[in-house]
Design an enzyme around this catalytic site. Structure first.
Site, PDB file in Angstrom:
ATOM      1  N   ARG A  12     -61.776 102.818  23.475  1.00 48.59           N
ATOM      2  CA  ARG A  12     -61.239 102.769  24.839  1.00 48.59           C
ATOM      3  C   ARG A  12     -60.699 101.395  25.245  1.00 48.59           C
ATOM      4  NH1 ARG A  12     -65.142 104.580  29.783  1.00 48.59           N
ATOM      5  NH2 ARG A  12     -66.468 102.864  29.146  1.00 48.59           N
ATOM      6  N   ARG A  34     -63.946  96.732  27.670  1.00 49.10           N
ATOM      7  CA  ARG A  34     -65.184  96.321  28.331  1.00 49.10           C
ATOM      8  C   ARG A  34     -66.120  95.662  27.342  1.00 49.10           C
ATOM      9  NH1 ARG A  34     -67.354 101.223  31.937  1.00 49.10           N
ATOM     10  NH2 ARG A  34     -69.254 100.616  30.863  1.00 49.10           N
ATOM     11  N   LYS A  57     -66.618 110.330  34.141  1.00 49.82           N
ATOM     12  CA  LYS A  57     -67.002 110.319  35.559  1.00 49.82           C
ATOM     13  C   LYS A  57     -66.005 109.503  36.394  1.00 49.82           C
ATOM     14  CE  LYS A  57     -71.071 108.462  34.708  1.00 49.82           C
ATOM     15  NZ  LYS A  57     -71.151 108.307  33.247  1.00 49.82           N
ATOM     16  N   ARG A  69     -79.177 106.737  38.384  1.00 55.50           N
ATOM     17  CA  ARG A  69     -79.396 106.745  36.935  1.00 55.50           C
ATOM     18  C   ARG A  69     -80.866 106.828  36.578  1.00 55.50           C
ATOM     19  NH1 ARG A  69     -74.250 104.091  35.508  1.00 55.50           N
ATOM     20  NH2 ARG A  69     -74.041 104.042  33.262  1.00 55.50           N
ATOM     21  N   ARG A 125     -76.814 102.128  25.560  1.00 53.25           N
ATOM     22  CA  ARG A 125     -76.460 102.862  26.782  1.00 53.25           C
ATOM     23  C   ARG A 125     -76.810 104.338  26.633  1.00 53.25           C
ATOM     24  NH1 ARG A 125     -70.507 101.043  26.809  1.00 53.25           N
ATOM     25  NH2 ARG A 125     -70.106 102.518  28.499  1.00 53.25           N
TER      26      ARG A 125
HETATM   27  P1  ADP Z   1     -70.890 103.892  31.662  1.00 55.97           P
HETATM   28  O1  ADP Z   1     -71.246 105.113  32.465  1.00 55.97           O
HETATM   29  O2  ADP Z   1     -69.626 104.048  30.901  1.00 55.97           O
HETATM   30  O3  ADP Z   1     -72.005 103.370  30.804  1.00 55.97           O
HETATM   31  P2  ADP Z   1     -70.800 102.202  34.079  1.00 55.97           P
HETATM   32  O4  ADP Z   1     -69.569 101.471  34.406  1.00 55.97           O
HETATM   33  O5  ADP Z   1     -71.226 103.299  35.007  1.00 55.97           O
HETATM   34  O6  ADP Z   1     -70.568 102.690  32.616  1.00 55.97           O
HETATM   35  O7  ADP Z   1     -72.046 101.198  33.969  1.00 55.97           O
HETATM   36  C1  ADP Z   1     -72.014 100.041  33.156  1.00 55.97           C
HETATM   37  C2  ADP Z   1     -73.370  99.333  33.170  1.00 55.97           C
HETATM   38  O8  ADP Z   1     -73.695  98.935  34.514  1.00 55.97           O
HETATM   39  C3  ADP Z   1     -74.562 100.159  32.716  1.00 55.97           C
HETATM   40  O9  ADP Z   1     -74.708 100.176  31.313  1.00 55.97           O
HETATM   41  C4  ADP Z   1     -75.717  99.424  33.426  1.00 55.97           C
HETATM   42  O10 ADP Z   1     -76.031  98.213  32.767  1.00 55.97           O
HETATM   43  C5  ADP Z   1     -75.105  99.060  34.760  1.00 55.97           C
HETATM   44  N1  ADP Z   1     -75.311 100.120  35.779  1.00 55.97           N
HETATM   45  C6  ADP Z   1     -74.338 100.862  36.379  1.00 55.97           C
HETATM   46  N2  ADP Z   1     -74.865 101.716  37.266  1.00 55.97           N
HETATM   47  C7  ADP Z   1     -76.204 101.542  37.224  1.00 55.97           C
HETATM   48  C8  ADP Z   1     -77.318 102.145  37.882  1.00 55.97           C
HETATM   49  N3  ADP Z   1     -77.153 103.127  38.788  1.00 55.97           N
HETATM   50  N4  ADP Z   1     -78.572 101.708  37.588  1.00 55.97           N
HETATM   51  C9  ADP Z   1     -78.766 100.718  36.700  1.00 55.97           C
HETATM   52  N5  ADP Z   1     -77.771 100.118  36.021  1.00 55.97           N
HETATM   53  C10 ADP Z   1     -76.499 100.506  36.271  1.00 55.97           C
END
Ligand code: ADP
Length: 220
Positions: free
Chosen positions: A127, A162, A14, A88, A173
């Site tokens: 990664r 990360r 994404k 999400r 996740r």
């Molecule tokens: P990925 O899609 O690779 O898991 P992101 O960078 O989008 O990584 O998100 C990393 C973390 O940030 C998630 O695992 C969560 O803890 C938090 N997070 C990100 N976006 C949201 C969201 N919309 N709602 C709740 N938690 C979020």
């Protein structure tokens, strides 16, 4: 205004595709993951609260992420937004719909990026990214150059992993994705906004599929 959601599990690509859309279409990328990581690094109260939650691979509360998005949507000069990693949960999806409606805007397309689970695990656990420009590397398919110079920005860089890109957090996740986020696929299908692309191909091929979808969505 063009408003797009990129929907898919962690590692679906994404962020990569969102950055390309920023370059090509001048849209503004809203990545809640990036915003939360910034908050974490800046050491604010909110940053301290979310750091552990993120490291475990759990979702941050709806209240916090909706607040972050609401602030950014106030940018009325934007040509449109790419929502990356948001919404999400169903509550976040409802809130986004209400926020857009309030400002007289709407969603143009929700693009589901489909990638099989084994590929996700492989992508994420291998990664790393360039600390300078954010270019993504993979230990197996695209290793960090031996001399430590990033192939994208040409700088000697520090390459970062990360904190949540480890096997335990990734499992959590994925679990969160399937329990709380994947119902959004049905939700947006029912709204008539859903498009699905194969996220498994080369970056350029995926970008092309997304461009086709957007032409189709914005033409109608
Ligand atoms: P990925 O899609 O690779 O898991 P992101 O960078 O989008 O990584 O998100 C990393 C973390 O940030 C998630 O695992 C969560 O803890 C938090 N997070 C990100 N976006 C949201 C969201 N919309 N709602 C709740 N938690 C979020």
């Amino acid at each position: 205004m063009t408003n797009i959601i990129l929907l898919g599990p962690p590692g679906a690509g994404k962020g990569t595709q969102a950055r390309l859309l920023v370059e090509e279409r001048g849209l503004v990328q809203l990545s809640t993951g990036d915003m939360l990581r910034e908050a974490k690094d800046s050491g604010t109260e909110m940053g301290k609260i979310v750091a552990d939650v993120m490291a475990r691979g759990d979702l941050v509360t709806d209240e916090i992420v909706i607040g972050l998005i609401e602030e950014k949507l106030a940018d009325t000069k934007a040509k449109g937004f790419i929502f990356d990693g948001f919404p999400r949960t169903l509550a976040q999806a409802d809130a986004l719909g209400a926020l857009l409606k309030r400002s007289g805007n709407q969603l143009d397309a929700v693009i589901e990026m489909r990638v099989d689970d084994d590929a996700l695990v492989q992508r994420i656990t291998a990664r790393s990214t360039c600390g300078n420009c954010g270019e993504v590397y993979n230990d197996i398919t695209k290793p960090i150059p031996v001399d430590g110079t990033c192939t994208s920005c040409g700088q000697k860089a520090e390459f970062k992993r990360r904190a949540d890109d480890n096997a335990d957090s990734l499992k959590q996740r994925l679990m969160e994705y399937y329990k709380k986020t994947s119902p959004l696929i049905g939700y947006y299908y029912a709204m008539g906004d859903l498009f699905t692309v194969d996220g498994l191909g080369e970056i350029d091929a995926v970008a092309k599929s997304i461009a086709n979808v957007l032409d189709q969505a914005t033409a109608s």
